[in-house]
Design a protein around this motif. Structure first.
Motif, PDB file in Angstrom:
ATOM      1  N   VAL A   1     111.137  13.784  72.776  1.00  8.49           N
ATOM      2  CA  VAL A   1     112.288  13.154  72.113  1.00  8.49           C
ATOM      3  C   VAL A   1     112.134  11.638  72.153  1.00  8.49           C
ATOM      4  CG1 VAL A   1     114.786  12.795  72.244  1.00  8.49           C
ATOM      5  CG2 VAL A   1     113.834  15.082  72.584  1.00  8.49           C
ATOM      6  N   ILE A   2     111.751  11.127  73.307  1.00  9.29           N
ATOM      7  CA  ILE A   2     111.558   9.681  73.458  1.00  9.29           C
ATOM      8  C   ILE A   2     110.486   9.192  72.494  1.00  9.29           C
ATOM      9  CG2 ILE A   2     110.821   7.826  75.010  1.00  9.29           C
ATOM     10  CD1 ILE A   2     111.850   9.658  77.331  1.00  9.29           C
ATOM     11  N   GLU A   3     109.354   9.851  72.483  1.00  2.00           N
ATOM     12  CA  GLU A   3     108.246   9.425  71.628  1.00  2.00           C
ATOM     13  C   GLU A   3     108.622   9.474  70.154  1.00  2.00           C
ATOM     14  OE1 GLU A   3     105.673   7.926  72.823  1.00  2.00           O
ATOM     15  OE2 GLU A   3     106.194   8.375  74.877  1.00  2.00           O
ATOM     16  N   ARG A   4     109.380  10.479  69.747  1.00  3.76           N
ATOM     17  CA  ARG A   4     109.811  10.553  68.341  1.00  3.76           C
ATOM     18  C   ARG A   4     110.745   9.411  67.995  1.00  3.76           C
ATOM     19  NH1 ARG A   4     110.705  16.943  67.245  1.00  3.76           N
ATOM     20  NH2 ARG A   4     108.500  17.466  67.313  1.00  3.76           N
ATOM     21  N   HIS A   5     111.674   9.116  68.880  1.00  2.00           N
ATOM     22  CA  HIS A   5     112.609   8.029  68.622  1.00  2.00           C
ATOM     23  C   HIS A   5     111.920   6.674  68.586  1.00  2.00           C
ATOM     24  CE1 HIS A   5     116.517   9.917  68.344  1.00  2.00           C
ATOM     25  NE2 HIS A   5     116.102  10.780  69.252  1.00  2.00           N
ATOM     26  N   LEU A   6     110.879   6.527  69.367  1.00  2.04           N
ATOM     27  CA  LEU A   6     110.147   5.263  69.388  1.00  2.04           C
ATOM     28  C   LEU A   6     109.006   5.248  68.370  1.00  2.04           C
ATOM     29  CD1 LEU A   6     109.973   4.631  73.235  1.00  2.04           C
ATOM     30  CD2 LEU A   6     111.465   3.549  71.562  1.00  2.04           C
TER      31      LEU A   6
ATOM     32  N   HIS B   1     106.222   6.889  68.295  1.00  2.00           N
ATOM     33  CA  HIS B   1     105.013   6.665  69.069  1.00  2.00           C
ATOM     34  C   HIS B   1     104.387   8.013  69.375  1.00  2.00           C
ATOM     35  CE1 HIS B   1     102.770   5.247  72.705  1.00  2.00           C
ATOM     36  NE2 HIS B   1     102.617   4.206  71.935  1.00  2.00           N
ATOM     37  N   VAL B   2     103.088   8.090  69.386  1.00  2.00           N
ATOM     38  CA  VAL B   2     102.398   9.335  69.691  1.00  2.00           C
ATOM     39  C   VAL B   2     101.521   9.134  70.920  1.00  2.00           C
ATOM     40  CG1 VAL B   2     100.771  11.062  68.861  1.00  2.00           C
ATOM     41  CG2 VAL B   2     102.365   9.986  67.270  1.00  2.00           C
ATOM     42  N   SER B   3     101.741   9.987  71.916  1.00  2.00           N
ATOM     43  CA  SER B   3     100.944   9.901  73.132  1.00  2.00           C
ATOM     44  C   SER B   3     100.992  11.234  73.857  1.00  2.00           C
ATOM     45  CB  SER B   3     101.477   8.801  74.040  1.00  2.00           C
ATOM     46  OG  SER B   3     100.757   8.794  75.243  1.00  2.00           O
ATOM     47  N   ASP B   4      99.901  11.594  74.516  1.00  2.00           N
ATOM     48  CA  ASP B   4      99.846  12.822  75.297  1.00  2.00           C
ATOM     49  C   ASP B   4     100.139  12.587  76.775  1.00  2.00           C
ATOM     50  OD1 ASP B   4      99.168  14.327  73.084  1.00  2.00           O
ATOM     51  OD2 ASP B   4      97.025  14.018  73.373  1.00  2.00           O
ATOM     52  N   GLU B   5     100.251  11.342  77.189  1.00  2.00           N
ATOM     53  CA  GLU B   5     100.473  11.025  78.590  1.00  2.00           C
ATOM     54  C   GLU B   5     101.936  11.186  78.966  1.00  2.00           C
ATOM     55  OE1 GLU B   5      98.103  10.247  80.824  1.00  2.00           O
ATOM     56  OE2 GLU B   5      96.657  10.640  79.230  1.00  2.00           O
ATOM     57  N   GLU B   6     102.218  11.519  80.228  1.00  2.00           N
ATOM     58  CA  GLU B   6     103.578  11.741  80.702  1.00  2.00           C
ATOM     59  C   GLU B   6     104.494  10.555  80.441  1.00  2.00           C
ATOM     60  OE1 GLU B   6     106.993  13.307  82.404  1.00  2.00           O
ATOM     61  OE2 GLU B   6     105.189  14.332  81.704  1.00  2.00           O
ATOM     62  N   LEU B   7     104.028   9.346  80.722  1.00  2.00           N
ATOM     63  CA  LEU B   7     104.856   8.158  80.499  1.00  2.00           C
ATOM     64  C   LEU B   7     104.556   7.489  79.170  1.00  2.00           C
ATOM     65  CD1 LEU B   7     104.926   6.604  84.067  1.00  2.00           C
ATOM     66  CD2 LEU B   7     106.698   7.913  82.929  1.00  2.00           C
ATOM     67  N   GLY B   8     103.769   8.134  78.347  1.00  2.00           N
ATOM     68  CA  GLY B   8     103.485   7.590  77.036  1.00  2.00           C
ATOM     69  C   GLY B   8     102.356   6.592  76.995  1.00  2.00           C
ATOM     70  N   LEU B   9     101.611   6.477  78.081  1.00  3.89           N
ATOM     71  CA  LEU B   9     100.528   5.514  78.131  1.00  3.89           C
ATOM     72  C   LEU B   9      99.368   5.965  77.272  1.00  3.89           C
ATOM     73  CD1 LEU B   9     100.474   4.987  81.987  1.00  3.89           C
ATOM     74  CD2 LEU B   9     101.603   3.559  80.289  1.00  3.89           C
ATOM     75  N   GLN B  10      98.754   5.037  76.591  1.00  7.81           N
ATOM     76  CA  GLN B  10      97.571   5.362  75.810  1.00  7.81           C
ATOM     77  C   GLN B  10      96.369   4.722  76.469  1.00  7.81           C
ATOM     78  OE1 GLN B  10      98.151   4.234  71.750  1.00  7.81           O
ATOM     79  NE2 GLN B  10      99.214   6.132  71.311  1.00  7.81           N
ATOM     80  N   LEU B  11      95.334   5.510  76.659  1.00  9.04           N
ATOM     81  CA  LEU B  11      94.125   4.993  77.305  1.00  9.04           C
ATOM     82  C   LEU B  11      93.089   4.638  76.282  1.00  9.04           C
ATOM     83  CD1 LEU B  11      93.941   7.560  80.218  1.00  9.04           C
ATOM     84  CD2 LEU B  11      94.958   5.295  80.223  1.00  9.04           C
TER      85      LEU B  11
ATOM     86  N   GLN C   1     112.624   3.996  81.264  1.00  9.98           N
ATOM     87  CA  GLN C   1     114.032   4.133  81.633  1.00  9.98           C
ATOM     88  C   GLN C   1     114.650   5.399  81.043  1.00  9.98           C
ATOM     89  OE1 GLN C   1     115.590   1.984  83.852  1.00  9.98           O
ATOM     90  NE2 GLN C   1     113.512   1.235  84.041  1.00  9.98           N
ATOM     91  N   PHE C   2     114.356   5.670  79.777  1.00  9.64           N
ATOM     92  CA  PHE C   2     114.880   6.886  79.143  1.00  9.64           C
ATOM     93  C   PHE C   2     114.422   8.135  79.888  1.00  9.64           C
ATOM     94  CE2 PHE C   2     114.844   4.509  74.847  1.00  9.64           C
ATOM     95  CZ  PHE C   2     116.127   4.028  75.061  1.00  9.64           C
ATOM     96  N   ARG C   3     113.167   8.136  80.307  1.00  2.27           N
ATOM     97  CA  ARG C   3     112.584   9.302  80.979  1.00  2.27           C
ATOM     98  C   ARG C   3     113.093   9.429  82.412  1.00  2.27           C
ATOM     99  NH1 ARG C   3     110.982  14.187  80.804  1.00  2.27           N
ATOM    100  NH2 ARG C   3     109.067  14.702  81.872  1.00  2.27           N
ATOM    101  N   GLU C   4     112.998   8.360  83.186  1.00  2.85           N
ATOM    102  CA  GLU C   4     113.295   8.440  84.613  1.00  2.85           C
ATOM    103  C   GLU C   4     114.786   8.388  84.937  1.00  2.85           C
ATOM    104  OE1 GLU C   4     110.902   5.557  86.655  1.00  2.85           O
ATOM    105  OE2 GLU C   4     109.034   6.578  86.112  1.00  2.85           O
ATOM    106  N   LEU C   5     115.543   7.545  84.263  1.00  2.04           N
ATOM    107  CA  LEU C   5     116.965   7.404  84.579  1.00  2.04           C
ATOM    108  C   LEU C   5     117.856   8.372  83.818  1.00  2.04           C
ATOM    109  CD1 LEU C   5     117.346   3.529  84.840  1.00  2.04           C
ATOM    110  CD2 LEU C   5     117.112   5.193  86.673  1.00  2.04           C
ATOM    111  N   LEU C   6     117.510   8.612  82.553  1.00  2.00           N
ATOM    112  CA  LEU C   6     118.357   9.469  81.729  1.00  2.00           C
ATOM    113  C   LEU C   6     117.847  10.896  81.624  1.00  2.00           C
ATOM    114  CD1 LEU C   6     119.146   6.961  78.831  1.00  2.00           C
ATOM    115  CD2 LEU C   6     120.517   7.480  80.860  1.00  2.00           C
ATOM    116  N   GLY C   7     116.582  11.106  82.029  1.00  2.00           N
ATOM    117  CA  GLY C   7     116.027  12.444  82.020  1.00  2.00           C
ATOM    118  C   GLY C   7     115.725  12.995  80.630  1.00  2.00           C
TER     119      GLY C   7
END
Length: 62
Positions: free
Chosen positions: A45-50, A52-62, A34-40
């Motif tokens: 910034v999103i990952e730091r606030h959460l 969380h560390v991820s290289d994926e666009e939506l933060g998914l970890q494989l 929601q932060f990424r798609e609706l608020l842009g």
């Protein structure tokens, strides 16, 4: 913080069934999207606030 802590809060404070409706990790993933798609917000910034560390666009970890 453990997933059980967040799941317990969702059950106690909000009344969610964390086995059938949503888990703490799922709730967090929904917020991230929601932060990424609706608020842009910027992905980094999103990952730091959460915290969380991820290289994926939506933060998914494989």
């Amino acid at each position: 913080m453990r997933d059980n802590t967040v799941d317990s809060a969702l059950r106690t404070l909000v009344g969610y069934d964390t086995k059938e409706q949503i888990t703490g990790h799922g709730f967090r993933a929904t917020a991230r999207t929601q932060f990424r798609e609706l608020l842009g917000w910027d992905r980094e910034v999103i990952e730091r606030h959460l915290a969380h560390v991820s290289d994926e666009e939506l933060g998914l970890q494989l």
